[in-house]
Design a protein around this motif. Sequence first.
Motif, PDB file in Angstrom:
ATOM      1  N   GLY A   1       3.892  -3.914   4.884  1.00 44.88           N
ATOM      2  CA  GLY A   1       4.193  -2.754   3.991  1.00 44.88           C
ATOM      3  C   GLY A   1       3.814  -1.351   4.706  1.00 44.88           C
ATOM      4  O   GLY A   1       4.595  -0.592   4.856  1.00 44.88           O
ATOM      5  N   SER A   2       2.632  -1.586   5.073  1.00 47.99           N
ATOM      6  CA  SER A   2       2.008  -0.219   5.785  1.00 47.99           C
ATOM      7  C   SER A   2       2.565  -0.071   7.297  1.00 47.99           C
ATOM      8  O   SER A   2       2.803   0.956   7.774  1.00 47.99           O
ATOM      9  N   PHE A   3       3.321  -1.117   7.928  1.00 49.96           N
ATOM     10  CA  PHE A   3       3.841  -1.134   9.017  1.00 49.96           C
ATOM     11  C   PHE A   3       4.971  -0.234   8.950  1.00 49.96           C
ATOM     12  O   PHE A   3       5.473   0.462   9.963  1.00 49.96           O
ATOM     13  N   ALA A   4       5.710  -0.721   7.880  1.00 48.34           N
ATOM     14  CA  ALA A   4       7.083  -0.040   7.873  1.00 48.34           C
ATOM     15  C   ALA A   4       7.032   1.520   7.534  1.00 48.34           C
ATOM     16  O   ALA A   4       7.850   2.548   8.129  1.00 48.34           O
ATOM     17  N   VAL A   5       5.849   1.983   6.852  1.00 49.48           N
ATOM     18  CA  VAL A   5       5.632   3.227   6.704  1.00 49.48           C
ATOM     19  C   VAL A   5       5.089   3.917   8.018  1.00 49.48           C
ATOM     20  O   VAL A   5       5.645   5.051   8.077  1.00 49.48           O
ATOM     21  N   SER A   6       4.303   3.228   8.653  1.00 45.55           N
ATOM     22  CA  SER A   6       3.861   4.061  10.196  1.00 45.55           C
ATOM     23  C   SER A   6       5.048   3.868  10.869  1.00 45.55           C
ATOM     24  O   SER A   6       5.227   4.902  11.621  1.00 45.55           O
TER      25      SER A   6
END
Lengths: 245, 245, 245
Positions: free
Chosen positions: A231-236
Amino acid sequence: MMEERVRGKRPLVHHITNEVVMNFSANGLLAFGGSPVMAKEREEVADIAGAADALVLNIGTLRSSDVETMIAAGKAANEKGIPILLDPVGAGASTFRKNAVRKITEELDVAVVKGNAGEIAALADIPLKVKGVDSEESGDSTDIALRASEKLNTCVVVTGATDIVAENGNYTTSSYGSPLLTQVTGSGCLLGTLIAACLTVEDEKEKAVLFAVEFYNKAAERAEANSHGPGSFAVSLLDELGGDV
Amino acid sequence: MMEERVRGKRPLVHHITNEVVMNFSANGLLAFGGSPVMAKEREEVADIAGAADALVLNIGTLRSSDVETMIAAGKAANEKGIPILLDPVGAGASTFRKNAVRKITEELDVAVVKGNAGEIAALADIPLKVKGVDSEESGDSTDIALRASEKLNTCVVVTGATDIVAENGNYTTSSYGSPLLTQVTGSGCLLGTLIAACLTVEDEKEKAVLFAVEFYNKAAERAEANSHGPGSFAVSLLDELGGDV
Amino acid sequence: MMEERVRGKRPLVHHITNEVVMNFSANGLLAFGGSPVMAKEREEVADIAGAADALVLNIGTLRSSDVETMIAAGKAANEKGIPILLDPVGAGASTFRKNAVRKITEELDVAVVKGNAGEIAALADIPLKVKGVDSEESGDSTDIALRASEKLNTCVVVTGATDIVAENGNYTTSSYGSPLLTQVTGSGCLLGTLIAACLTVEDEKEKAVLFAVEFYNKAAERAEANSHGPGSFAVSLLDELGGDV
């Protein structure tokens, strides 16, 4: 650098793409410096493609009537001389998809075809086990890229842990990236979008493709370092697409 | 633990689902360890379902022609013996949806029906106030679950502050979770996807369902602790789905 | 404050909107305190709109058959007396879109039309360069807003670095916001959704519109302060929509 030429031009990329990834592709292109337009009504696609700088055709959630629409858009793109990127999502998953992709490649002059080994193998009629829209990375991806490139007479990108770009009997490889890319739906589709954007600022096709592949995968490496999961990877990853190579 | 069996199998879950939640469902399943495929063209759904390990039918943005498509996919799933999860989103919001769900449950052998109290009540013809696709949690959810389970002769999950799993006149409850789940569109749909994934590795249906419900809601509790509102909560929830129960 | 009245009422906003932004619009409305429903099947839209508190019509990925569906939903909305917000995404990008928007504005009583300068100019037949669905901010946006408002005889919002709200020959401006909004697809569409939500709790139309514009753009300013790029900005924006003005 090429990313600055993209940001300077802000190319308009017309997408006829799947419903799962529309939002992520659009946001990724905006972050990278391009301008997305999504339109798939038969009545307007020639107008939209005719005003665009590149066209992305992605069959991820293809409907029967979309094939004709893609071809209409593609003919407008060919006439205008703007590049077409074809993403044959799940090409090996059904006869319907395989036939659709075949028809598209027969009727249109496609600048680049991008897919995983299974998808590209389906295009080139090389037997390979396929699981859903993702493929097992068995088989020789380089061989698949070269044979598909020869058969389709165009530039072919086979994505995987190592990405392969093949054209005219030659190929180049690139091994950047993050395993988290495989846990984000549409991460491959977004790469297709970025390739299309780079093709609008660089005539040397292989150079444009390799730049996009490398830029995207290096951004993924930086994103992985800042993330706690997919999840945070896609945002980053979206954050990092505005950076430099 | 069951999440490890899912990760080991990496089940392919065919979704015919609504356009609002496609991306979140796909990313949630990838994070959990499964493999999503979204396909809703009538010509290919039997092929896709026939290659899948489970089928999710979700009527959130249903079109008239989708009903026939869902039934075609469902018949292929029944023939192959893979589980079908039905999510009757907004079943009480229109006669169209109510009729669609009725037809689906009549024609197919559905393993699990999952919805909020209002949706399940609409299925079981129990009067209840409904507001859009969400329902007021008035009425006795346990009674709704039991009656719907009896009427549909299958396993029924009624979601809410307390989740209820009912089958064969018995029921179990689970009260984990976060109020932020109600502020993320498709959070219920993603639970349906995870239930479908768990059904592919566990024959005891109630055990699979309860595991998915508990795993998901505990992940939501951890995500809430790391979030500043519904945006960061949804991101953190995806991160947490790769963890352990 | 108006945001509290929205949260108290939890208005149900029926969207017939584009596939790119459905998820973001739904999550933004939930974060703000409303309740989204997305439905675009001709057979049910009158039922859904008839149960809703407001209707949003957005032509971003319009199909030919959607025009009739929007009008059917809009007539139900007009009959019930609930506000309609029209978002003419990319109205200048094709004859198809221009004709669609014209038909919608002729057949329905629209409470507010919201778009960028290019979209509103296309509606009011003012020549302006348009690039895809986004428009160059040349031309006098205030003049466009006033002329469009007079021509359509309704409230018009022209978004940009400065937002302009025009009706009855008067206009007000607001200059909050973040440049990152232009890097998030559907950020304008979400503003339309929030305007629709505010119209359900405030009869003074201009007051409702200006509140939504200001609330949203101030939330964007706070989100920008917490973000590292367009990915984390979009997440933080959703978090901030639950806050106070």
